[in-house]
Design an enzyme around this catalytic site. Sequence first.
Site, PDB file in Angstrom:
ATOM      1  N   TYR A 104       9.001  -6.195  -2.226  1.00  0.00           N
ATOM      2  CA  TYR A 104       8.623  -4.842  -1.823  1.00  0.00           C
ATOM      3  C   TYR A 104       7.144  -4.634  -2.109  1.00  0.00           C
ATOM      4  O   TYR A 104       6.665  -4.961  -3.194  1.00  0.00           O
ATOM      5  CB  TYR A 104       9.456  -3.808  -2.596  1.00  0.00           C
ATOM      6  CG  TYR A 104       9.141  -2.368  -2.245  1.00  0.00           C
ATOM      7  CD1 TYR A 104       9.455  -1.857  -0.984  1.00  0.00           C
ATOM      8  CD2 TYR A 104       8.546  -1.515  -3.167  1.00  0.00           C
ATOM      9  CE1 TYR A 104       9.176  -0.528  -0.663  1.00  0.00           C
ATOM     10  CE2 TYR A 104       8.267  -0.179  -2.858  1.00  0.00           C
ATOM     11  CZ  TYR A 104       8.584   0.307  -1.603  1.00  0.00           C
ATOM     12  OH  TYR A 104       8.314   1.610  -1.286  1.00  0.00           O
ATOM     13  N   ASP A 108       0.903  -9.308  -5.454  1.00  0.00           N
ATOM     14  CA  ASP A 108       1.256  -7.915  -5.680  1.00  0.00           C
ATOM     15  C   ASP A 108       1.767  -7.808  -7.112  1.00  0.00           C
ATOM     16  O   ASP A 108       2.930  -8.098  -7.392  1.00  0.00           O
ATOM     17  CB  ASP A 108       2.310  -7.469  -4.661  1.00  0.00           C
ATOM     18  CG  ASP A 108       2.764  -6.036  -4.916  1.00  0.00           C
ATOM     19  OD1 ASP A 108       2.324  -5.441  -5.917  1.00  0.00           O
ATOM     20  OD2 ASP A 108       3.557  -5.527  -4.103  1.00  0.00           O
ATOM     21  N   LYS A 132       1.810   1.310 -11.140  1.00  0.00           N
ATOM     22  CA  LYS A 132       2.687   1.478 -12.305  1.00  0.00           C
ATOM     23  C   LYS A 132       1.918   1.513 -13.640  1.00  0.00           C
ATOM     24  O   LYS A 132       1.249   2.492 -13.896  1.00  0.00           O
ATOM     25  CB  LYS A 132       3.808   0.442 -12.255  1.00  0.00           C
ATOM     26  CG  LYS A 132       4.610   0.619 -10.934  1.00  0.00           C
ATOM     27  CD  LYS A 132       5.931  -0.088 -10.846  1.00  0.00           C
ATOM     28  CE  LYS A 132       6.684   0.450  -9.634  1.00  0.00           C
ATOM     29  NZ  LYS A 132       6.881  -0.476  -8.528  1.00  0.00           N
TER      30      LYS A 132
HETATM   31  C1  PLP Z   1       6.567  -0.160  -7.006  1.00  0.00           C
HETATM   32  C2  PLP Z   1       5.986  -1.242  -6.213  1.00  0.00           C
HETATM   33  C3  PLP Z   1       5.122  -0.995  -5.138  1.00  0.00           C
HETATM   34  C4  PLP Z   1       4.865   0.384  -4.600  1.00  0.00           C
HETATM   35  O1  PLP Z   1       4.202   1.202  -5.502  1.00  0.00           O
HETATM   36  P1  PLP Z   1       4.288   2.805  -5.301  1.00  0.00           P
HETATM   37  O2  PLP Z   1       3.401   3.327  -6.387  1.00  0.00           O
HETATM   38  O3  PLP Z   1       5.722   3.164  -5.436  1.00  0.00           O
HETATM   39  O4  PLP Z   1       3.752   3.108  -3.959  1.00  0.00           O
HETATM   40  C5  PLP Z   1       4.510  -2.070  -4.534  1.00  0.00           C
HETATM   41  N1  PLP Z   1       4.734  -3.315  -4.943  1.00  0.00           N
HETATM   42  C6  PLP Z   1       5.574  -3.607  -5.965  1.00  0.00           C
HETATM   43  C7  PLP Z   1       5.768  -5.014  -6.396  1.00  0.00           C
HETATM   44  C8  PLP Z   1       6.242  -2.572  -6.619  1.00  0.00           C
HETATM   45  O5  PLP Z   1       7.097  -2.861  -7.597  1.00  0.00           O
END
Ligand code: PLP
Length: 428
Positions: free
Chosen positions: A144, A239, A267
């Site tokens: 994601y 990511d 995060k």
């Molecule tokens: C949470 C998450 C996102 C998205 O971040 P948001 O602040 O919710 O937009 C993207 N990549 C990874 C790996 C994530 O865990």
Amino acid sequence: MQYQRSSLLFSEAEKVIPGGVNSPVRAFKSVGGTPIYVKSAKGAYLYDEDGNKLIDYINSWGPMILGHAYQPVIDAITERAKKGTSFGMPTELETKIATLAVSMVPNIEKIRFVNSGTEACMSAIRLARGFTNRDKIIKFAGCYHGHSDSFLIQAGSGAITFGSPNSPGVTQGTAKDTLLANYNDLENVRSLFEANKNQIAAIIVEPVAGNMGCIPPKKGFLEGLKEICIENQSLLIFDEVMTGFRLAKGGVQELFGVDADIVCFGKVIGGGLPVGAFASRSEIMDYLAPLGPVYQAGTLSGNPLAMEAGLTMLTALNNNPQVFKSLDEKTAYLDNGIRNILLKNNIDHTINRVGSMISVHFDANPVTDFESAKNGDNETFKKFFHGMLHQGIYIAPSAYESWFITDALTYDDLDFTINAVDLVAKKL
Ligand SMILES: *Cc1c(COP(=O)(O)O)cnc(C)c1O
């Protein structure tokens, strides 16, 4: 546990907010029941609107790595708020947090701050496309990267190698530039490069996957991706929105010693306020406006309140690198405890863990990619989720999520949790 007030609040919310929530996973769709409304939180605990106290294993999906209402962050943002909360002009704070982040993470020279992980990943691929002058990207099924169009893509059918939209509103045109690969499958990635010669701008990957449960990269997987990118003059994007400042001070690049070209954050980097960031070497970052041609902007980007929270959080982690060891030890203790209980009760399971990311899958086979993650028994998970909740323990309301351990947890909390698993397991 009583949830009358939460149910009431949810039905009020449903009248004016689609599905009652501002982010879908909060709605409890995959576990059933109605969401719990939080009144406050401190350290490892949530206090809900019905007067229950819960041990929290989600921690705002990661940011509260040192616990809720972490005092230094609360103090810093309280003081900062008195001086004004947004200017749309530069502040010295932005340079301070950028300098600190660049010093903590290997292999990056410049960083730009945005407001979410979604924005960070969306901007990172635009930058990669602009820098390489190529259109296509590779993403892995089950990873994601936020909800921007290029990532809401599922595997295409049959012979076509490009993806198809997995949400209405995403166009076929966008989908054709996102190629889908299986996590931990280098051959799959190689064949996509073969079929799309000189067209692939970047591979984007969660270097430890956390959005299909926790799935570690197999030995050589990340190194292989790096090699393929070098061979094809493509960029490797890590990511690290989930893993960054969680698995190590310098994230997965430091943990496994593999260098990415662009790194995305979110995060933890915001200390509980809305922050994302992407970073790379200067050569690539200078492609961004106002220096370069790739446009990217944000009215509230680098917001002083958010930067203060992030700076305080990163400073705390930087000054006490022991915290990563402590988190690893606590999570290993939980891992062992739960594993023994599930074994004792003859429940099919696989527990995956890297540092303070852990997931419990109700399936006896190894979970190494999206396909194997889907084999988990969702009915058992639902019972497990509600059983744990009844014992006062809040885990993610979906079988596809990692738990995010906080250092605020004590060993008493962990023992209480393991004991709760024992009570719940007997009824699974
Ligand atoms: C949470 C998450 C996102 C998205 O971040 P948001 O602040 O919710 O937009 C993207 N990549 C990874 C790996 C994530 O865990």
